[in-house]
Design a protein around this motif. Structure first.
Motif, PDB file in Angstrom:
ATOM      1  N   LEU A 188     -12.652 -29.202  11.199  1.00  0.00           N
ATOM      2  CA  LEU A 188     -11.331 -28.699  10.817  1.00  0.00           C
ATOM      3  C   LEU A 188     -10.979 -27.397  11.538  1.00  0.00           C
ATOM      4  O   LEU A 188     -10.058 -27.355  12.360  1.00  0.00           O
ATOM      5  CB  LEU A 188     -11.275 -28.494   9.293  1.00  0.00           C
ATOM      6  N   LEU A 189     -11.750 -26.337  11.252  1.00  0.00           N
ATOM      7  CA  LEU A 189     -11.335 -25.025  11.772  1.00  0.00           C
ATOM      8  C   LEU A 189     -11.369 -24.954  13.292  1.00  0.00           C
ATOM      9  O   LEU A 189     -10.409 -24.513  13.925  1.00  0.00           O
ATOM     10  CB  LEU A 189     -12.255 -23.936  11.218  1.00  0.00           C
ATOM     11  N   ILE A 190     -12.479 -25.399  13.869  1.00  0.00           N
ATOM     12  CA  ILE A 190     -12.594 -25.247  15.328  1.00  0.00           C
ATOM     13  C   ILE A 190     -11.591 -26.137  16.063  1.00  0.00           C
ATOM     14  O   ILE A 190     -10.944 -25.674  17.007  1.00  0.00           O
ATOM     15  CB  ILE A 190     -14.058 -25.405  15.788  1.00  0.00           C
ATOM     16  N   ALA A 204     -10.236 -21.695   2.523  1.00  0.00           N
ATOM     17  CA  ALA A 204     -11.604 -21.698   3.062  1.00  0.00           C
ATOM     18  C   ALA A 204     -12.150 -23.105   2.946  1.00  0.00           C
ATOM     19  O   ALA A 204     -11.732 -23.867   2.067  1.00  0.00           O
ATOM     20  CB  ALA A 204     -12.484 -20.744   2.256  1.00  0.00           C
ATOM     21  N   VAL A 205     -13.068 -23.453   3.824  1.00  0.00           N
ATOM     22  CA  VAL A 205     -13.727 -24.753   3.701  1.00  0.00           C
ATOM     23  C   VAL A 205     -15.231 -24.560   3.575  1.00  0.00           C
ATOM     24  O   VAL A 205     -15.785 -23.583   4.071  1.00  0.00           O
ATOM     25  CB  VAL A 205     -13.412 -25.703   4.880  1.00  0.00           C
ATOM     26  N   GLY A 206     -15.868 -25.483   2.878  1.00  0.00           N
ATOM     27  CA  GLY A 206     -17.317 -25.412   2.655  1.00  0.00           C
ATOM     28  C   GLY A 206     -17.599 -25.902   1.259  1.00  0.00           C
ATOM     29  O   GLY A 206     -16.919 -25.519   0.304  1.00  0.00           O
ATOM     30  N   TYR A 207     -18.581 -26.802   1.157  1.00  0.00           N
ATOM     31  CA  TYR A 207     -18.854 -27.408  -0.150  1.00  0.00           C
ATOM     32  C   TYR A 207     -20.302 -27.859  -0.147  1.00  0.00           C
ATOM     33  O   TYR A 207     -20.750 -28.438   0.846  1.00  0.00           O
ATOM     34  CB  TYR A 207     -17.913 -28.612  -0.324  1.00  0.00           C
ATOM     35  N   PRO A 208     -21.015 -27.598  -1.257  1.00  0.00           N
ATOM     36  CA  PRO A 208     -22.406 -28.055  -1.286  1.00  0.00           C
ATOM     37  C   PRO A 208     -22.488 -29.558  -1.004  1.00  0.00           C
ATOM     38  O   PRO A 208     -21.689 -30.332  -1.525  1.00  0.00           O
ATOM     39  CB  PRO A 208     -22.851 -27.743  -2.729  1.00  0.00           C
ATOM     40  N   VAL A 220     -12.303 -15.582 -10.821  1.00  0.00           N
ATOM     41  CA  VAL A 220     -12.444 -14.149 -10.537  1.00  0.00           C
ATOM     42  C   VAL A 220     -12.559 -13.844  -9.041  1.00  0.00           C
ATOM     43  O   VAL A 220     -12.923 -12.739  -8.654  1.00  0.00           O
ATOM     44  CB  VAL A 220     -13.660 -13.531 -11.275  1.00  0.00           C
ATOM     45  N   ALA A 221     -12.220 -14.817  -8.195  1.00  0.00           N
ATOM     46  CA  ALA A 221     -12.269 -14.544  -6.749  1.00  0.00           C
ATOM     47  C   ALA A 221     -11.235 -13.483  -6.417  1.00  0.00           C
ATOM     48  O   ALA A 221     -10.124 -13.480  -6.965  1.00  0.00           O
ATOM     49  CB  ALA A 221     -11.977 -15.822  -5.973  1.00  0.00           C
ATOM     50  N   ASN A 222     -11.596 -12.616  -5.504  1.00  0.00           N
ATOM     51  CA  ASN A 222     -10.658 -11.582  -5.066  1.00  0.00           C
ATOM     52  C   ASN A 222      -9.567 -12.238  -4.196  1.00  0.00           C
ATOM     53  O   ASN A 222      -9.885 -12.849  -3.169  1.00  0.00           O
ATOM     54  CB  ASN A 222     -11.438 -10.540  -4.253  1.00  0.00           C
ATOM     55  N   PRO A 223      -8.298 -12.104  -4.552  1.00  0.00           N
ATOM     56  CA  PRO A 223      -7.250 -12.743  -3.758  1.00  0.00           C
ATOM     57  C   PRO A 223      -6.756 -11.891  -2.591  1.00  0.00           C
ATOM     58  O   PRO A 223      -5.899 -12.320  -1.812  1.00  0.00           O
ATOM     59  CB  PRO A 223      -6.118 -12.916  -4.783  1.00  0.00           C
ATOM     60  N   PHE A 247      -3.612 -18.431   9.640  1.00  0.00           N
ATOM     61  CA  PHE A 247      -3.945 -17.214   8.909  1.00  0.00           C
ATOM     62  C   PHE A 247      -4.879 -17.578   7.767  1.00  0.00           C
ATOM     63  O   PHE A 247      -4.569 -18.460   6.964  1.00  0.00           O
ATOM     64  CB  PHE A 247      -2.647 -16.549   8.426  1.00  0.00           C
ATOM     65  N   GLU A 248      -6.013 -16.907   7.678  1.00  0.00           N
ATOM     66  CA  GLU A 248      -7.040 -17.266   6.683  1.00  0.00           C
ATOM     67  C   GLU A 248      -7.892 -16.038   6.404  1.00  0.00           C
ATOM     68  O   GLU A 248      -8.095 -15.211   7.287  1.00  0.00           O
ATOM     69  CB  GLU A 248      -7.941 -18.389   7.233  1.00  0.00           C
ATOM     70  N   PRO A 249      -8.420 -15.914   5.183  1.00  0.00           N
ATOM     71  CA  PRO A 249      -9.324 -14.791   4.935  1.00  0.00           C
ATOM     72  C   PRO A 249     -10.637 -14.985   5.676  1.00  0.00           C
ATOM     73  O   PRO A 249     -10.957 -16.095   6.097  1.00  0.00           O
ATOM     74  CB  PRO A 249      -9.542 -14.846   3.415  1.00  0.00           C
TER      75      PRO A 249
HETATM   76  N1  LIG Z   1     -13.411 -19.786   7.266  1.00  0.00           N
HETATM   77  C1  LIG Z   1     -14.066 -20.504   6.384  1.00  0.00           C
HETATM   78  O1  LIG Z   1     -13.555 -21.448   5.824  1.00  0.00           O
HETATM   79  C2  LIG Z   1     -15.488 -20.128   6.046  1.00  0.00           C
HETATM   80  C3  LIG Z   1     -16.012 -18.876   6.391  1.00  0.00           C
HETATM   81  C4  LIG Z   1     -17.316 -18.558   5.973  1.00  0.00           C
HETATM   82  C5  LIG Z   1     -18.057 -19.485   5.269  1.00  0.00           C
HETATM   83  N2  LIG Z   1     -17.523 -20.712   4.981  1.00  0.00           N
HETATM   84  C6  LIG Z   1     -18.223 -21.693   4.153  1.00  0.00           C
HETATM   85  O2  LIG Z   1     -18.213 -21.250   2.804  1.00  0.00           O
HETATM   86  C7  LIG Z   1     -19.401 -21.692   2.147  1.00  0.00           C
HETATM   87  C8  LIG Z   1     -20.091 -20.502   1.522  1.00  0.00           C
HETATM   88  O3  LIG Z   1     -20.523 -19.631   2.553  1.00  0.00           O
HETATM   89  P1  LIG Z   1     -21.165 -18.196   2.330  1.00  0.00           P
HETATM   90  O4  LIG Z   1     -21.732 -18.142   0.953  1.00  0.00           O
HETATM   91  O5  LIG Z   1     -22.008 -17.905   3.492  1.00  0.00           O
HETATM   92  O6  LIG Z   1     -19.933 -17.179   2.459  1.00  0.00           O
HETATM   93  P2  LIG Z   1     -18.802 -16.823   1.403  1.00  0.00           P
HETATM   94  O7  LIG Z   1     -17.873 -15.880   2.076  1.00  0.00           O
HETATM   95  O8  LIG Z   1     -18.214 -18.035   0.802  1.00  0.00           O
HETATM   96  O9  LIG Z   1     -19.573 -16.022   0.224  1.00  0.00           O
HETATM   97  C9  LIG Z   1     -20.463 -14.929   0.493  1.00  0.00           C
HETATM   98  C10 LIG Z   1     -20.556 -14.058  -0.771  1.00  0.00           C
HETATM   99  O10 LIG Z   1     -19.340 -13.321  -0.919  1.00  0.00           O
HETATM  100  C11 LIG Z   1     -18.720 -13.629  -2.146  1.00  0.00           C
HETATM  101  N3  LIG Z   1     -17.278 -13.780  -1.895  1.00  0.00           N
HETATM  102  C12 LIG Z   1     -16.696 -14.395  -0.848  1.00  0.00           C
HETATM  103  N4  LIG Z   1     -15.362 -14.361  -0.974  1.00  0.00           N
HETATM  104  C13 LIG Z   1     -15.095 -13.706  -2.119  1.00  0.00           C
HETATM  105  C14 LIG Z   1     -13.896 -13.361  -2.802  1.00  0.00           C
HETATM  106  N5  LIG Z   1     -12.672 -13.668  -2.314  1.00  0.00           N
HETATM  107  N6  LIG Z   1     -13.993 -12.702  -3.976  1.00  0.00           N
HETATM  108  C15 LIG Z   1     -15.184 -12.363  -4.476  1.00  0.00           C
HETATM  109  N7  LIG Z   1     -16.363 -12.658  -3.881  1.00  0.00           N
HETATM  110  C16 LIG Z   1     -16.315 -13.330  -2.713  1.00  0.00           C
HETATM  111  C17 LIG Z   1     -19.324 -14.946  -2.617  1.00  0.00           C
HETATM  112  O11 LIG Z   1     -19.267 -15.046  -4.024  1.00  0.00           O
HETATM  113  C18 LIG Z   1     -20.731 -14.861  -2.053  1.00  0.00           C
HETATM  114  O12 LIG Z   1     -21.561 -14.149  -2.938  1.00  0.00           O
HETATM  115  C19 LIG Z   1     -20.251 -22.379   3.207  1.00  0.00           C
HETATM  116  O13 LIG Z   1     -20.054 -23.749   3.083  1.00  0.00           O
HETATM  117  C20 LIG Z   1     -19.691 -21.852   4.524  1.00  0.00           C
HETATM  118  O14 LIG Z   1     -19.816 -22.750   5.590  1.00  0.00           O
HETATM  119  C21 LIG Z   1     -16.258 -21.031   5.337  1.00  0.00           C
END
Ligand SMILES: NC(=O)c1ccc[n+]([C@@H]2O[C@H](COP(=O)([O-])OP(=O)(O)OC[C@H]3O[C@@H](n4cnc5c(N)ncnc54)[C@H](O)[C@@H]3O)[C@@H](O)[C@H]2O)c1
Length: 367
Positions: free
Chosen positions: A88-90, A73-77, A289-292, A274-276
């Motif tokens: 990247l993604l698009i 996944a990408v995204g960072y404060p 503790v992220a769900n894999p 392939f990406e979540p």
């Molecule tokens: N495809 C991608 O790379 C992608 C998709 C969506 C958002 N983003 C980016 O991610 C960053 C955060 O975005 P967001 O908060 O809107 O969405 P997010 O999916 O990162 O998180 C949303 C909520 O779901 C929870 N969550 C997400 N995945 C989880 C996991 N595997 N296990 C447990 N909890 C999980 C987070 O803790 C949060 O509370 C932003 O920078 C956004 O642009 C990237």
């Protein structure tokens, strides 16, 4: 057989779930007799903060040489989300003509979703999202920054070729599943692109008389996902509508942490990715503790794409077994397990599956 896979863990929890999914895929390869040459790329937002771009200038050329791309996944404060998405993604999705974004939604036994009384057989669908055009468009602009008359224009684009290929894919997929396609539209309010989308949907429906077809305005469809999810088999949607629906689908299936996706170039001219569905989850990044499961299930979709349907199905079954028969769950599903503990259980379940499979193949073994 070995496969070259480009790995972009990205940011936040992407870096935590990708290595766990790779362990599961490696194990599947040992059991089914194939292997991977993983090539890691440290691209993403943290890379952007150091280098000023999300990937190297020759990034797409380097990815092109691979059989598939496995992304976290990408995204960072501190980095605007449109920078990470468009840097990247698009570019990957568009340059590699990954015009199908496949997002399965399934309620696994053992998960208590938010819908009262919903059983696994009630939630089992696939969202087919158009992934190359539609509302996600670079055409547009802004004028008079900061002035009272400031304006912003964003041009959605729908081409006959682009819509037809996603419709074709959705109807064919429904033929392999329960035989129903539902289209997400909004042709009452969006009066040019959406009637065009509807026309092409019904043209394809006429060509597939054995497939049931219906269409919903996106607002009503969102409500129906919650009130009557059992109705849905394949849902075909534009780029924006499909994105929103698949997060809603993930929510009714229990957690965004389990939702997978495949960005497919069905012709195989370019690598598919392939990406979540989830993002980098900065709120839990670094806590382990992220769900894999979303990443692992995306890996299962990659196996299927590479020609190992049986191995891919076994990985999904291993996920289902762990959720149905054990209490190993990450906190998003109400448990206390770590990312590593959950993936460890999935590897073990895969191992058991392969042992029972070889006993079936050799019933006389040991007797
Ligand atoms: N495809 C991608 O790379 C992608 C998709 C969506 C958002 N983003 C980016 O991610 C960053 C955060 O975005 P967001 O908060 O809107 O969405 P997010 O999916 O990162 O998180 C949303 C909520 O779901 C929870 N969550 C997400 N995945 C989880 C996991 N595997 N296990 C447990 N909890 C999980 C987070 O803790 C949060 O509370 C932003 O920078 C956004 O642009 C990237």
């Amino acid at each position: 057989m070995r496969h070259r896979v480009a790995v972009v863990p990205g940011d936040g929890i992407g870096k935590e779930v990708v290595p766990e999914a790779i362990r599961v895929l490696e194990r599947a390869g040992e059991i089914w007799g194939f292997g991977f040459d993983w090539q890691f790329f440290d691209w993403g937002c943290e890379y952007f903060l150091k280098m000023g771009s999300m990937m190297t200038e020759d990034g797409l050329d380097r990815l092109r040489e691979h059989d598939a791309i496995f992304l976290g996944a990408v995204g960072y404060p501190g980095v605007p989300d449109h920078v990470s998405l468009w840097g990247l993604l698009i570019p990957i999705r568009r340059n590699f003509r990954e015009y199908i974004n496949l997002r399965p939604v399934r309620l696994f036994e053992g998960i208590e979703g938010p819908l009262r009384g919903a059983a696994p057989e009630d939630i089992d669908m696939v969202v087919v999202r158009e992934n190359n055009e539609g509302e996600y468009s670079e055409i547009g602009g802004r004028l008079y920054h900061g002035a009272p008359e400031e304006l912003a224009v964003q041009q959605a684009t729908f081409t006959r070729r682009g819509v037809e290929r996603v419709m074709r894919y959705a109807f064919e997929l429904a033929g392999e599943r329960r035989g129903r396609v539902s289209s997400a539209t909004k042709s009452n309010g969006i009066i040019h692109t959406m009637p065009f989308w509807d026309e092409l949907f019904w043209e394809h429906s006429d060509e597939h008389p054995n497939i049931e077809a219906d269409q919903y305005h996106i607002d009503a469809l969102a409500a129906a996902f919650v009130l009557d999810p059992r109705h849905f088999d394949v849902v075909v949607a534009s780029n924006l509508f499909g994105d929103i629906l698949s997060d809603l689908g993930a929510a009714i299936a229990g957690s965004i942490g389990i939702a997978p996706s495949a960005n497919l170039n069905p012709e195989g001219e370019f690598p598919s990715m392939f990406e979540p569905v989830h993002g980098s989850a900065p709120d839990i990044a670094g806590t382990g503790v992220a769900n894999p499961i979303g990443q692992i299930w995306s890996g299962a979709m990659m196996l299927e794409h590479l020609g190992y349907a049986e191995a891919g199905e076994a990985v999904v079954q291993a996920i289902a077994q762990v959720l149905a028969e054990t209490s190993f769950r990450t906190p998003d599903l109400g448990g206390k397990a770590s990312t590593h503990e959950v993936s460890e259980q999935i590897v073990e379940s895969l191992q058991e599956h392969s042992s029972s499979r070889s006993e079936e193949a050799w019933p006389g073994k040991g007797g």
